[in-house]
Scaffold this motif. Structure first.
Motif, PDB file in Angstrom:
ATOM      1  N   LYS A 205      47.428   6.990  -1.824  1.00  0.00           N
ATOM      2  CA  LYS A 205      46.231   7.059  -2.646  1.00  0.00           C
ATOM      3  C   LYS A 205      45.800   8.516  -2.770  1.00  0.00           C
ATOM      4  CE  LYS A 205      41.449   5.329  -2.732  1.00  0.00           C
ATOM      5  NZ  LYS A 205      40.445   4.518  -1.990  1.00  0.00           N
ATOM      6  N   GLU A 206      45.413   8.903  -3.963  1.00  0.00           N
ATOM      7  CA  GLU A 206      44.954  10.265  -4.186  1.00  0.00           C
ATOM      8  C   GLU A 206      43.601  10.505  -3.511  1.00  0.00           C
ATOM      9  OE1 GLU A 206      44.860  11.028  -8.340  1.00  0.00           O
ATOM     10  OE2 GLU A 206      47.044  11.016  -8.566  1.00  0.00           O
ATOM     11  N   PHE A 207      43.331  11.780  -3.210  1.00  0.00           N
ATOM     12  CA  PHE A 207      42.023  12.161  -2.683  1.00  0.00           C
ATOM     13  C   PHE A 207      41.594  13.477  -3.306  1.00  0.00           C
ATOM     14  CE2 PHE A 207      44.840  14.570   0.046  1.00  0.00           C
ATOM     15  CZ  PHE A 207      44.151  15.752   0.286  1.00  0.00           C
ATOM     16  N   GLU A 208      40.292  13.733  -3.299  1.00  0.00           N
ATOM     17  CA  GLU A 208      39.736  15.016  -3.733  1.00  0.00           C
ATOM     18  C   GLU A 208      38.480  15.305  -2.926  1.00  0.00           C
ATOM     19  OE1 GLU A 208      39.509  16.488  -7.957  1.00  0.00           O
ATOM     20  OE2 GLU A 208      37.349  16.283  -7.567  1.00  0.00           O
ATOM     21  N   ILE A 209      38.421  16.498  -2.369  1.00  0.00           N
ATOM     22  CA  ILE A 209      37.267  16.965  -1.606  1.00  0.00           C
ATOM     23  C   ILE A 209      36.790  18.246  -2.282  1.00  0.00           C
ATOM     24  CG2 ILE A 209      36.457  17.807   0.628  1.00  0.00           C
ATOM     25  CD1 ILE A 209      38.891  16.200   1.828  1.00  0.00           C
ATOM     26  N   ALA A 210      35.626  18.206  -2.920  1.00  0.00           N
ATOM     27  CA  ALA A 210      35.123  19.344  -3.680  1.00  0.00           C
ATOM     28  C   ALA A 210      33.814  19.841  -3.082  1.00  0.00           C
ATOM     29  CB  ALA A 210      34.909  18.959  -5.140  1.00  0.00           C
ATOM     30  N   ARG A 211      33.705  21.152  -2.967  1.00  0.00           N
ATOM     31  CA  ARG A 211      32.485  21.777  -2.451  1.00  0.00           C
ATOM     32  C   ARG A 211      32.155  23.006  -3.305  1.00  0.00           C
ATOM     33  NH1 ARG A 211      32.946  17.626  -0.129  1.00  0.00           N
ATOM     34  NH2 ARG A 211      32.845  17.233   2.132  1.00  0.00           N
ATOM     35  N   GLU A 212      30.852  23.301  -3.439  1.00  0.00           N
ATOM     36  CA  GLU A 212      30.385  24.503  -4.122  1.00  0.00           C
ATOM     37  C   GLU A 212      29.338  25.190  -3.257  1.00  0.00           C
ATOM     38  OE1 GLU A 212      28.868  23.523  -7.948  1.00  0.00           O
ATOM     39  OE2 GLU A 212      30.725  22.584  -8.655  1.00  0.00           O
ATOM     40  N   PHE A 213      29.333  26.513  -3.270  1.00  0.00           N
ATOM     41  CA  PHE A 213      28.331  27.250  -2.510  1.00  0.00           C
ATOM     42  C   PHE A 213      28.222  28.671  -3.045  1.00  0.00           C
ATOM     43  CE2 PHE A 213      32.395  27.767  -0.326  1.00  0.00           C
ATOM     44  CZ  PHE A 213      32.466  29.129  -0.081  1.00  0.00           C
TER      45      PHE A 213
END
Length: 245
Positions: free
Chosen positions: A3-11
């Motif tokens: 299964k695909e995953f995505e972990i996105a963060r902005e700062f």
């Protein structure tokens, strides 16, 4: 099941885009660990057998591997987008970790997501307090007993870290050899503890939550730092926490 995953963060961070770019491409161990830096071109080699698929300094970097070699992951991609703020005096960063987990999806995603927050916090601590000082890096894992469900609680107690001390507070703690360790507790939650001294970032990883031993990494910026000395000192400390000699 894969299964695909995505972990996105902005700062945002008090550093220029160029300073952020240097930190994420020099791979020195200033906030992660020493590794092969990416070749400065699309198609170039990068760490762990990955390939550079975007290279636009100091704004866009993507490295991707489709043969990760881990039993629970088949594809791994890391993307950094860096833009100037305040006339270039600050930087806005978007970080995306994506890929495919092939097994144990919920546990793998939870661990990767929580580690991402801690690693990116450490990046900001490095940029604000230590860059561009050169780093000496050491890391170690606890003994088998450091996999116990309550193992990370034992680390906090051994440091002498009171329950009420929150992130941002100064504390007098107990380090290797029983010596006093004056530090800022720059990160604290049930999974990780981050300490910042005048010359180092010391990071504690509660990996017992994901079936691995508690770990420690030391990012030492002192001019006379020695990785082996740091490793021995903290390994002895961590072994002592869990009754190992």
């Amino acid at each position: 099941m894969s299964k695909e995953f995505e972990i996105a963060r902005e700062f945002e961070v008090d550093a220029t885009p160029q300073e952020v770019w240097e930190a994420v491409t020099n791979a020195s161990g200033a906030y992660l660990w020493p590794m092969e830096p990416p070749e400065p071109r699309v198609g170039g080699a990068a760490a762990f057998g990955s390939t550079v698929t975007a290279y636009e300094p100091p704004h866009h970097l993507v490295v991707r591997s489709e043969d990760v070699g881990f039993p629970v992951q088949s594809v791994n991609q890391l993307e950094h987008v860096i833009e100037p703020r305040d006339g270039g005096r600050r930087a806005w960063v978007r970080y995306v970790h994506s890929g495919i987990f092939t097994d144990d999806w919920d546990n793998q995603y939870d661990g990767a997501s929580r580690h991402t927050d801690f690693y990116l916090h450490t990046l900001r601590e490095y940029l604000v307090h230590f860059a561009p000082r050169p780093v000496t890096f050491a890391q170690l894992d606890g003994p088998a007993a450091a996999q116990a469900p309550d193992a990370f609680d034992a680390v906090g107690r051994a440091l002498g870290l009171p329950d009420g001390v929150a992130a941002g507070a100064k504390a007098s703690l107990t380090g290797p050899g029983g010596q006093a360790l004056e530090a800022v507790v720059d990160y604290r939650d049930p999974y990780f503890i981050g300490l910042r001294t005048d010359d180092a970032l010391v990071r504690f990883f509660g990996r017992n939550h994901w079936g691995a031993p508690v770990g420690v990494s030391i990012h030492d910026f002192a001019p006379d730092a020695d990785a082996r000395t740091d490793e021995r000192a903290w390994q002895d400390w961590l072994n002592g926490v869990f009754g190992q000699s």
